[in-house]
Design an enzyme around this catalytic site. Structure first.
Site, short mmCIF file in Angstrom:
data_model
loop_
_atom_site.label_atom_id
_atom_site.label_comp_id
_atom_site.label_asym_id
_atom_site.label_seq_id
_atom_site.Cartn_x
_atom_site.Cartn_y
_atom_site.Cartn_z
N GLY A 82 0.81 -1.22 0.00
CA GLY A 82 0.00 0.00 0.00
C GLY A 82 0.85 1.27 0.00
N ARG A 146 1.34 -5.76 -5.04
CA ARG A 146 1.31 -6.64 -3.87
C ARG A 146 1.80 -8.06 -4.18
NH1 ARG A 146 -0.67 -4.57 0.67
NH2 ARG A 146 -2.14 -2.84 0.59
N ASP A 177 5.44 -7.93 5.78
CA ASP A 177 5.49 -9.04 4.82
C ASP A 177 6.60 -8.83 3.79
OD1 ASP A 177 3.66 -10.84 5.64
OD2 ASP A 177 1.99 -10.06 4.43
N LYS A 203 7.99 0.48 5.75
CA LYS A 203 6.91 1.34 5.24
C LYS A 203 5.56 0.81 5.68
CE LYS A 203 4.38 -0.12 2.59
NZ LYS A 203 3.44 -0.81 1.71
N THR A 204 4.63 1.62 6.01
CA THR A 204 3.20 1.34 6.08
C THR A 204 2.51 2.42 6.91
OG1 THR A 204 1.37 -0.12 6.68
CG2 THR A 204 3.33 -0.37 8.02
N ASP A 206 -0.09 1.95 8.37
CA ASP A 206 -0.73 1.27 9.50
C ASP A 206 0.07 1.41 10.79
OD1 ASP A 206 -2.43 0.51 7.52
OD2 ASP A 206 -2.20 -1.65 7.78
P1 FBP Z 1 0.47 -1.98 3.60
O1 FBP Z 1 0.40 -2.86 4.80
O2 FBP Z 1 0.87 -2.69 2.38
O3 FBP Z 1 1.29 -0.76 3.87
O4 FBP Z 1 -0.99 -1.42 3.28
C1 FBP Z 1 -1.79 -0.90 4.25
C2 FBP Z 1 -3.19 -0.57 3.81
O5 FBP Z 1 -3.30 0.80 3.51
C3 FBP Z 1 -4.19 -1.00 4.86
O6 FBP Z 1 -4.39 0.01 5.81
C4 FBP Z 1 -5.41 -1.34 4.05
O7 FBP Z 1 -6.19 -2.32 4.67
C5 FBP Z 1 -4.83 -1.91 2.78
O8 FBP Z 1 -3.57 -1.30 2.63
C6 FBP Z 1 -5.68 -1.65 1.58
O9 FBP Z 1 -5.13 -2.36 0.51
P2 FBP Z 1 -5.36 -2.03 -1.01
O10 FBP Z 1 -4.50 -0.86 -1.33
O11 FBP Z 1 -4.88 -3.24 -1.71
O12 FBP Z 1 -6.80 -1.73 -1.19
#
Ligand code: FBP
Length: 560
Positions: A82, A146, A177, A203-204, A206
Site C-alpha cells: 500500500g 502486492r 510481509d 513502510k506502512t 498502518d
Molecule cells: P500496507 O500494509 O501494504 O502498507 O498497506 C496498508 C493498507 O493501507 C491497509 O491500511 C489497508 O487495509 C490496505 O492497505 C488496503 O489495501 P489495497 O490498497 O490493496 O486496497
C-alpha cells in the site's frame, strides 16, 4: 508538454530534507555489532536462514568511509504494498547518496512492485526524472504492487534479472510481509552464491512495523495527520450543526495505531481500539451497547451529536465476528472444490447453510454486502476489511438499539441521526509532512550506505526520531533478528511480528485515562492541515504515539 504542477509542489520541490548529523558532515563508516538473534524460535529460524542468521546490528559512526565502496555500483529499488507518504523520498535519498559516492553509479526502479522484479519490468532513474518527485506523495514514480517473490521459479527469475543488470543491491520498500520477503530473497541469493544483496525499508501507514529497533514505519505520520485534520473539521461541524453523530472508519488492516493516534490528536467522544476489544473478548452487541450508552448520556446533557472513530480491522477482533470469520475460512478451505464454480451469491447461500449456532446468528445480522466481503479472501488469505462498511453497520445497530430503548421508555429525548465516513485512501498519497520527508530521505540515504557496505538481509532504521533530525542515529537491523514463526496458510512460516497496539503501552494508557471525559464533555481538538513552512514546533512535530512511546528513552539518549 511539461505537466503542470501546483504552486506548493513547486516550492516544496526545493525543500532539502534533514539528515542525521553524521551523514550531513560526511565522515562516517558502518559499525557492525555482536551477533544478534531473534527472541523466539531461534533453531527454526537458523535452519531456514543459515547464511543470514546471527548477523550483527549496524550503526553508522564517525569514520573515514571504511568499508564503503567508492567504485561505481548499480542498485535497484522496489515499492511494495500500500502507498505511504514519503516513499518517493526514500528513493530520492538512495539516488542522492549513491550518486554522491560515485556519479557513475546507477539506480534502477522495478515497476509495479515485486512483480516488476520477476517480470524484469524496470527503468533507470535519472536526475531529471527523480527531481520531479522530491518531497511528493504517492508511489507513482515507479508504482507499487502486492506480488510476493516466493516460488522457486520467481526467485530464480529475480536472480537472473538482478544479475543481468549487474546489481550490487536491491532495496525493497515495504511493510512486515515485504521485509520478510526481503530476508527470504537475501538468503536465497546468498545461498546461490550471487553477489546481489537485499535490503528492506520499513513502510506502512498502518504503523504496525515497529519494534525496539524500528521506531516507526514511514507514512504513519502524514496519514494520521491528514485524517486528523479531516476528523477535526468534522468535529467542528458536529458541534456547529448539533444534530449528527459521525461514525468514522479509519484505515489500518489489523492494528489500531491509526485510530489511536487520530484519537490522541482530536479527542473524539468514542474511539474503539480493536486490540482492547480482543483482550476483553467483547461481542458485537456489547460494542453497540457501549456506543448507545454514550449517545444516551450525551442526549441527557442536550448533546445529540458526536464523533466515533472505528479502526478498519475491528471485525476480526470482535470475538463473535472473529469466530464467524474463522468458521468461514474453514469452510472455504475444506469445501474449496464445491465452491469453485459457484457465483458470489451461490457461495453466500452455501456458506450461510453451513454456519451453525451463534455464528449463523451473527452472520445473518450483517448487511448482505458485508456478508459477501466476509466470504472473500485476497492472495494472502486476508479478508478485504477496507471494504467492510463497519461504520454503517454500527450506525444501523446503534440506531436499532436506541429504538428498542425508546420503546421501553428508556431513551426519551434521544435524537440519533448518523452519518458514515471512511478515511483511508485519502491519506495514503498525501504530500509527506516534514517528519516523513526527512525520515524517508534519511532511510533511503542509510539504505544506500548499506548497499555500499555490501551488507545483506537487513532492514534499515533511523532512531532517536523525537529529537531534531541532526540527533537522529542511522543503522540497520538484521531481518532474522525480527522474525518469529507463525502459522500461515496452515504452515509454520517465518514472519516479522506485526506490532499491535499494546494496552499496557503509554499511548493507549493515556487515551484510556481520558476517554470517559472525552465521551461526555466536548473536548474536541482541531489539528488543522499539515504545515510545511513555519515554526518548527508546528511543522516538525512527530506523532503523539511516538512522543508518548519514546519520551523517556529520547531524553536518555540525548543526555549521552
Ligand atoms: P500496507 O500494509 O501494504 O502498507 O498497506 C496498508 C493498507 O493501507 C491497509 O491500511 C489497508 O487495509 C490496505 O492497505 C488496503 O489495501 P489495497 O490498497 O490493496 O486496497
Amino acid at each position: 508538454m511539461a505537466r503542470e504542477i501546483s504552486p506548493l509542489q513547486k516550492v516544496r520541490a526545493a525543500y532539502e530534507p534533514k539528515l542525521p548529523k553524521i551523514f550531513k558532515e560526511g565522515n562516517f563508516k558502518p559499525q557492525i555489532g555482536a551477533p544478534a538473534f531473534p527472541k523466539t524460535d531461534k533453531a527454526q529460524i537458523k535452519k531456514l536462514f543459515p547464511k543470514t542468521y546471527g548477523q550483527g546490528e549496524v550503526k553508522f559512526v564517525k569514520g573515514k568511509g571504511e568499508g564503503l565502496t567508492t567504485k561505481p555500483i548499480n542498485v535497484a529499488v522496489i515499492l511494495s504494498g500500500g502507498q505511504a507518504p514519503g516513499g518517493h523520498n526514500v528513493i530520492v535519498g538512495v539516488f542522492d547518496a549513491i550518486k554522491a559516492a560515485n556519479s557513475k553509479s546507477k539506480v534502477y526502479g522495478f515497476k509495479k512492485g515485486p512483480g516488476g522484479a520477476i517480470k524484469n519490468n524496470y527503468m533507470e532513474l535519472t536526475k531529471k526524472y527523480v527531481d520531479a518527485y522530491r518531497n511528493t506523495g504517492g508511489f507513482d514514480m515507479i508504482m507499487s504492487g502486492r506480488d510476493k517473490i516466493e516460488t522457486p521459479e520467481q526467485l530464480a527469475a529475480c536472480k537472473a534479472n538482478f544479475e543481468a543488470l549487474k546489481l550490487s543491491a536491491v532495496i525493497i520498500i515495504g511493510g512486515d510481509d515485504s521485509n520478510t520477503n526481503a530476508a527470504v530473497l537475501a538468503e536465497y541469493l546468498a545461498a546461490a552464491g550471487s553477489p546481489v544483496k537485499v535490503l528492506g525499508v520499513p513502510k506502512t501507514i498502518d504503523g504496525d512495523m515497529k519494534n525496539e529497533q524500528i521506531e516507526t514505519s514511514f507514512g504513519f505520520d502524514t496519514a494520521t495527520k491528514t485524517y486528523s485534520e479531516l476528523i477535526g473539521n468534522i468535529e467542528r461541524d458536529a458541534s456547529s450543526a448539533v444534530k449528527y453523530w459521525h461514525f468514522i472508519k479509519l484505515m489500518g488492516r489489523a492494528a489500531s495505531h491509526v485510530a489511536l493516534e487520530c484519537a490522541l490528536q482530536t479527542q473524539p467522544n468514542i474511539c474503539l481500539i480493536s486490540e482492547e476489544v480482543k483482550e476483553k473478548g467483547t461481542t458485537l452487541s456489547e460494542i453497540v451497547d457501549y456506543i448507545a450508552d454514550v449517545v444516551c448520556k450525551r442526549a441527557a446533557e442536550g448533546k445529540n451529536y458526536g464523533v466515533v472513530l472505528i479502526p478498519e480491522g475491528l471485525p476480526e477482533f470482535i470475538s463473535d465476528i472473529k469466530t464467524t470469520i474463522d468458521e468461514i475460512s474453514d469452510i472455504l478451505g475444506k469445501d474449496a472444490k464445491e465452491l469453485e464454480n459457484k457465483s458470489k451469491s451461490e457461495r453466500l447461500i452455501y456458506i450461510e447453510k453451513k454456519l451453525k449456532g451463534h455464528s449463523a446468528e451473527v452472520f445473518h445480522s450483517l448487511p448482505e454486502n458485508d456478508r459477501l466481503i466476509l466470504t472473500t479472501r485476497d492472495n494472502h488469505g486476508n479478508v478485504p476489511l477496507s471494504q467492510v462498511e463497519t461504520e454503517k453497520l454500527l450506525m444501523t445497530l446503534v440506531g436499532n438499539k436506541i429504538k428498542d430503548l425508546k420503546a421501553k421508555g428508556k431513551a426519551e429525548g434521544v435524537k440519533f441521526s448518523a452519518l458514515g465516513h471512511f478515511f483511508g485512501y485519502e491519506g495514503r498519497c498525501a504530500a509527506p509532512s516534514n517528519f516523513d520527508a526527512d525520515y524517508c530521505y534519511s532511510l533511503g540515504y542509510t539504505a544506500a550506505q548499506m548497499a555500499r557496505a555490501g551488507l545483506t538481509g537487513y532492514t534499515v532504521n533511523v532512531q532517536n526520531t523525537i529529537m531534531p533530525a541532526d540527533k537522529w542515529v542511522a543503522g540497520a537491523t538484521p531481518v532474522t533478528m525480527m522474525l518469529n514463526m507463525e502459522q500461515r496458510k496452515g504452515k509454520p512460516t517465518p514472519v516479522i511480528k506485526k506490532a499491535l497496539v499494546e494496552t499496557k503501552g503509554k499511548p493507549f494508557k493515556f487515551f484510556a485515562s481520558q476517554r470517559d471525559k472525552w465521551a461526555i464533555e466536548d473536548c474536541f481538538t482541531y489539528p488543522g492541515s499539515i504545515q510545511y513552512f513555519g515554526p518548527s514546533e508546528v511543522c516538525d512535530l512527530p506523532t503523539k504515539t511516538l512522543i508518548l512511546e519514546k519520551k523517556d528513552s529520547g531524553k536518555k539518549q540525548s543526555k549521552k
